[in-house]
Design a protein around this motif. Structure first.
Motif, PDB file in Angstrom:
ATOM      1  N   GLN A   1       0.827  -1.206   0.000  1.00  0.00           N
ATOM      2  CA  GLN A   1       0.000   0.000   0.000  1.00  0.00           C
ATOM      3  C   GLN A   1       0.863   1.259   0.000  1.00  0.00           C
ATOM      4  O   GLN A   1       0.536   2.244  -0.669  1.00  0.00           O
ATOM      5  CB  GLN A   1      -0.936   0.006   1.211  1.00  0.00           C
ATOM      6  CG  GLN A   1      -2.131  -0.916   1.051  1.00  0.00           C
ATOM      7  CD  GLN A   1      -3.195  -0.669   2.104  1.00  0.00           C
ATOM      8  OE1 GLN A   1      -3.194  -1.311   3.152  1.00  0.00           O
ATOM      9  NE2 GLN A   1      -4.083   0.257   1.839  1.00  0.00           N
TER      10      GLN A   1
ATOM     11  N   GLU B   1       0.407   3.985  -2.846  1.00  0.00           N
ATOM     12  CA  GLU B   1      -0.120   5.295  -2.466  1.00  0.00           C
ATOM     13  C   GLU B   1       0.900   6.420  -2.615  1.00  0.00           C
ATOM     14  O   GLU B   1       0.523   7.584  -2.745  1.00  0.00           O
ATOM     15  CB  GLU B   1      -0.625   5.250  -1.020  1.00  0.00           C
ATOM     16  CG  GLU B   1      -1.777   4.291  -0.768  1.00  0.00           C
ATOM     17  CD  GLU B   1      -3.062   4.701  -1.477  1.00  0.00           C
ATOM     18  OE1 GLU B   1      -3.194   5.898  -1.824  1.00  0.00           O
ATOM     19  OE2 GLU B   1      -3.921   3.829  -1.699  1.00  0.00           O
TER      20      GLU B   1
ATOM     21  N   TYR C   1      -8.662  -2.245  -6.417  1.00  0.00           N
ATOM     22  CA  TYR C   1      -7.573  -1.890  -5.504  1.00  0.00           C
ATOM     23  C   TYR C   1      -6.908  -3.154  -4.958  1.00  0.00           C
ATOM     24  O   TYR C   1      -5.678  -3.258  -4.928  1.00  0.00           O
ATOM     25  CB  TYR C   1      -8.122  -1.042  -4.359  1.00  0.00           C
ATOM     26  CG  TYR C   1      -7.067  -0.444  -3.456  1.00  0.00           C
ATOM     27  CD1 TYR C   1      -6.211   0.548  -3.917  1.00  0.00           C
ATOM     28  CD2 TYR C   1      -6.941  -0.854  -2.127  1.00  0.00           C
ATOM     29  CE1 TYR C   1      -5.252   1.112  -3.083  1.00  0.00           C
ATOM     30  CE2 TYR C   1      -5.991  -0.296  -1.290  1.00  0.00           C
ATOM     31  CZ  TYR C   1      -5.150   0.688  -1.774  1.00  0.00           C
ATOM     32  OH  TYR C   1      -4.194   1.245  -0.946  1.00  0.00           O
TER      33      TYR C   1
ATOM     34  N   LEU D   1      -3.041  -4.472  -5.505  1.00  0.00           N
ATOM     35  CA  LEU D   1      -2.172  -4.810  -4.375  1.00  0.00           C
ATOM     36  C   LEU D   1      -1.633  -6.230  -4.516  1.00  0.00           C
ATOM     37  O   LEU D   1      -0.454  -6.486  -4.235  1.00  0.00           O
ATOM     38  CB  LEU D   1      -2.936  -4.671  -3.057  1.00  0.00           C
ATOM     39  CG  LEU D   1      -3.207  -3.250  -2.561  1.00  0.00           C
ATOM     40  CD1 LEU D   1      -4.088  -3.283  -1.317  1.00  0.00           C
ATOM     41  CD2 LEU D   1      -1.902  -2.519  -2.259  1.00  0.00           C
TER      42      LEU D   1
END
Length: 226
Positions: free
Chosen positions: A109, A113, A207, A211
């Motif tokens: 993450q 991000e 998402y 990942l």
């Protein structure tokens, strides 16, 4: 099986293209020197992995201590305070909140991000997970883009370690991740758990798929082994 492999390869290719484009624009707004993909990832790991390891170890120790106290039928002021902090009504809810999820997920993450620790949010505010701010009284910075006429604010942290702790705390407290917390009491499989993070991003179920690709391609599960 072949379709799944093809799907993963396509996702990886899209992620590489997206990261490359994003990295180009991030570098235009930064003093970062030109880096190869390998150099960028090495820099990211050096900045992020130690902080994730430190926070994870502390949280795991706290979880084990509280779990032992509860299993012994004891109570303590610390447990009462933790229930308030983590918005837990029962011992089971508290343990769900306190148990840290696999480091591979946190690292993946962080990579997604922050565009591998090159984003403006990270460089200016140590905000590795893109955590928004809704409190005028806390340290924060404004995003360069607005949503309509509204300014988007993200939290500003004193250190990467503080950002990692706040990220774990957010997933441990928010009602949006209740199913994620329940699932991590059943399994530590990161590929199962990421499917419960669809509410972390506007991408929804995609998402979790992204990942999964990042974790597999970069072998981040290696960080879950010790």
């Amino acid at each position: 099986m072949q379709l799944n492999k093809t799907k993963i390869l396509v996702l990886i290719l899209l992620l590489i293209i997206t990261a490359s484009v994003a990295f180009y624009f991030y570098q235009k707004d930064s003093d970062l020197p030109p880096m190869t993909v390998q150099e960028k990832k090495a820099r990211f790991k050096a900045l992020i992995v130690p902080a994730v390891n430190t926070v994870y170890t502390k949280l795991l120790s706290q979880y084990q201590e509280v779990k032992k106290t509860i299993e012994q039928g004891k109570s303590s002021e610390k447990i009462k305070q933790l229930k308030i902090e983590y918005k837990a009504n029962t011992h089971d809810e508290l343990l769900m909140a306190l148990k840290p999820h696999p480091r591979s997920i946190a690292i993946a993450q962080a990579a997604m991000e922050s565009s591998w620790a090159t984003s403006r949010f990270f460089r200016k505010a140590n905000n590795i997970f893109g955590v928004w701010s809704f409190d005028e009284g806390e340290p924060r910075i404004a995003a360069l883009q607005k949503r309509g006429d509204k300014t988007i604010w993200v939290k500003k942290y004193r250190s990467v370690e503080e950002a990692v702790f706040d990220y774990y705390r957010t997933l441990a407290r928010s009602a949006a991740f209740a199913e994620f917390r329940q699932t991590k009491m059943i399994t530590d499989d990161p590929y199962v758990l990421v499917t419960k993070l669809d509410r972390y991003s506007e991408k929804g179920h995609l998402y979790g798929e992204e990942l999964t690709s990042i974790i597999k391609f970069n072998k981040f599960t290696d960080y879950d082994k010790d």
